[in-house]
Scaffold this motif. Structure first.
Motif, PDB file in Angstrom:
ATOM      1  N   GLU A  67       4.712  -6.030  -1.042  1.00  0.00           N
ATOM      2  CA  GLU A  67       4.829  -7.378  -1.607  1.00  0.00           C
ATOM      3  C   GLU A  67       5.341  -7.345  -3.042  1.00  0.00           C
ATOM      4  O   GLU A  67       6.183  -8.166  -3.434  1.00  0.00           O
ATOM      5  N   VAL A 124      -5.469 -10.454   4.629  1.00  0.00           N
ATOM      6  CA  VAL A 124      -4.549  -9.998   3.580  1.00  0.00           C
ATOM      7  C   VAL A 124      -3.105 -10.244   4.009  1.00  0.00           C
ATOM      8  O   VAL A 124      -2.288 -10.780   3.248  1.00  0.00           O
ATOM      9  N   THR A 183       0.850  -3.802   2.687  1.00  0.00           N
ATOM     10  CA  THR A 183       1.488  -5.111   2.801  1.00  0.00           C
ATOM     11  C   THR A 183       1.480  -5.880   1.485  1.00  0.00           C
ATOM     12  O   THR A 183       2.528  -6.324   1.003  1.00  0.00           O
ATOM     13  N   GLU A 184       0.281  -6.050   0.914  1.00  0.00           N
ATOM     14  CA  GLU A 184       0.107  -6.919  -0.261  1.00  0.00           C
ATOM     15  C   GLU A 184       0.284  -6.190  -1.575  1.00  0.00           C
ATOM     16  O   GLU A 184       0.246  -6.812  -2.636  1.00  0.00           O
ATOM     17  N   THR A 211      -1.829  -2.564   6.114  1.00  0.00           N
ATOM     18  CA  THR A 211      -2.727  -2.553   4.973  1.00  0.00           C
ATOM     19  C   THR A 211      -4.156  -2.321   5.438  1.00  0.00           C
ATOM     20  O   THR A 211      -4.414  -2.144   6.633  1.00  0.00           O
ATOM     21  N   THR A 225      -0.382 -12.825   2.363  1.00  0.00           N
ATOM     22  CA  THR A 225       0.898 -12.326   1.850  1.00  0.00           C
ATOM     23  C   THR A 225       2.050 -13.136   2.416  1.00  0.00           C
ATOM     24  O   THR A 225       2.977 -13.515   1.687  1.00  0.00           O
TER      25      THR A 225
END
Length: 199
Positions: free
Chosen positions: A119, A170, A114-115, A141, A174
């Motif tokens: 991202e 997290v 995800t991050e 994540t 995000t």
């Protein structure tokens, strides 16, 4: 066709890593498949991206055989498959050229992590002028170790450390960082409902 779905790093490499036991959504491929169906029904381009680190001997080294789409996913004929060595999907691939040639101006982003790669790709895409939708529940994540945590922590040590940032935290951070700045945040359900309204 002015839209593309970018599927980032939903690959067997992650399942082969010990941290898979901590993944926020072990069934992420199901969510991605829902987005892929929506994209194909709308006539949107689907672009598949895999992360690779040749010569490292880790799970992202193609020599080990894990750098391939998760088995639940199926790429259709003509859908591009790119391999990247950077966190974002642009820097070490021809993604921008591919999108420009096809007149793409809107992107939907999903994938692992995800991050990190999802991202980072979203931020760069926004800077390049694309209108981006970040589908949070089609990303996944792991918990993140504190910067001062010792290298080589086991999964148990990672989870036991009170400084560890949980996967849920997290994902929430995000969303806060991207929303209104780099992307529109959406869920798979929201995109399916929008497609039904347009049908």
């Amino acid at each position: 066709m002015t839209r593309a779905l970018i599927v980032i790093d939903v690959q067997e490499s992650f399942r082969a890593h010990p941290l898979w036991a901590t993944i926020s959504d072990p069934k992420i491929a199901d969510q991605v498949n829902r987005l892929v169906r929506l994209a194909r029904q709308a006539g949107d381009l689907v672009v598949w991206v895999l992360h690779t680190t040749p010569g490292t001997g880790d799970v992202f080294d193609p020599a080990l055989g894990h750098v391939r789409l998760m088995e639940e996913l199926e790429r259709a004929d003509g859908e591009p498959l790119l391999q990247k060595t950077s966190h974002n999907a642009f820097t070490t691939t021809n993604l921008q050229q591919l999108l420009t040639e096809r007149g793409i101006s809107e992107l939907t982003v999903c994938g692992i992590r995800t991050e990190q790669c999802a991202e980072t790709t979203t931020r760069l895409a926004s800077d390049l002028g694309y209108q981006v939708t970040f589908v949070t529940d089609a990303t996944a994540t792991n918990p993140i170790a504190h910067r001062d945590a010792p290298a080589g922590q086991s999964v148990a040590e990672l989870l036991a450390d009170p400084r560890t940032l949980s996967a849920e935290e997290v994902i929430r951070r995000t969303e806060y960082a991207l929303a209104g700045r780099f992307a529109t945040i959406a869920t798979v359900d929201q995109l399916e409902a929008a497609a039904e309204r347009q049908a």
